[in-house]
Motif scaffolding. Structure first.
Motif, PDB file in Angstrom:
ATOM      1  N   TYR A  22     -18.717 -17.438 -11.997  1.00  0.00           N
ATOM      2  CA  TYR A  22     -18.368 -16.184 -12.663  1.00  0.00           C
ATOM      3  C   TYR A  22     -16.871 -15.953 -12.524  1.00  0.00           C
ATOM      4  N   HIS A  23     -16.225 -15.597 -13.612  1.00  0.00           N
ATOM      5  CA  HIS A  23     -14.801 -15.271 -13.617  1.00  0.00           C
ATOM      6  C   HIS A  23     -14.630 -13.820 -14.017  1.00  0.00           C
ATOM      7  N   LEU A  24     -13.719 -13.141 -13.363  1.00  0.00           N
ATOM      8  CA  LEU A  24     -13.432 -11.756 -13.716  1.00  0.00           C
ATOM      9  C   LEU A  24     -12.910 -11.674 -15.148  1.00  0.00           C
ATOM     10  N   VAL A  25     -12.013 -12.586 -15.480  1.00  0.00           N
ATOM     11  CA  VAL A  25     -11.501 -12.653 -16.843  1.00  0.00           C
ATOM     12  C   VAL A  25     -12.300 -13.729 -17.553  1.00  0.00           C
ATOM     13  N   ASN A  26     -13.228 -13.289 -18.376  1.00  0.00           N
ATOM     14  CA  ASN A  26     -14.093 -14.210 -19.102  1.00  0.00           C
ATOM     15  C   ASN A  26     -14.130 -13.791 -20.564  1.00  0.00           C
TER      16      ASN A  26
END
Length: 158
Positions: free
Chosen positions: A80-84
């Motif tokens: 999971y990436h915060l900026v996706n």
């Protein structure tokens, strides 16, 4: 210190070699001060070889570097990436529409980070407890300080 040119620094030797032995300093940095000795050329060469062999070691089966993308590249089904793509699209939509409601949807997506544990804040459980105001008052000058004292908070990390 005024503006200087590169030429004025060449050969000025306004630095000291720290951590290199006398033979290395004399051979490659002649005239440079070195009051604290250390490693020689043999140690530096060995460290360079170790770093090189580590960087070019054969890949194991568990390492998937064949796709050529970096470690931080977003991958479908990956970490999971915060900026996706979802958060980027929500932010772009909010800016294009100039809508606070749409921006609120974006901030809700970002605030869900605690569930996905992708930031340090998401790893902490914070409890904020407000202290009860003090009943005592003293002196005319104490009013402002007492008002600040009454607004003191306690932050606990569990």
């Amino acid at each position: 210190m005024g503006i200087s040119t590169l030429q004025s620094y060449r050969g000025a030797q306004v630095f000291e070699a720290v951590g290199l032995n006398r033979h290395l300093v004399d051979a490659y940095f002649s005239g440079t001060a070195s009051r604290i000795e250390g490693v020689g050329l043999d140690v530096l060469a060995r460290e360079a070889q170790l770093k090189h062999s580590y960087a070019f070691q054969p890949l194991t089966e568990s390492e998937n570097r064949s796709d050529g993308r970096g470690q931080y590249q977003y991958r479908e089904g990956g970490e999971y990436h915060l900026v996706n793509p979802l958060t980027v699209a929500a932010l772009q939509k909010a800016v294009r529409q100039n809508s606070f409601a749409t921006f609120q949807e974006y901030t809700d997506l970002i605030d869900e980070q605690s569930r996905h544990l992708c930031t340090l804040r998401g790893l902490l459980k914070l409890k904020i407890r407000r202290h009860a105001p003090s009943a005592r008052r003293s002196g005319a000058g104490q009013g402002d300080r007492q008002a600040l004292h009454d607004r003191r908070h306690e932050l606990r990390i569990d």
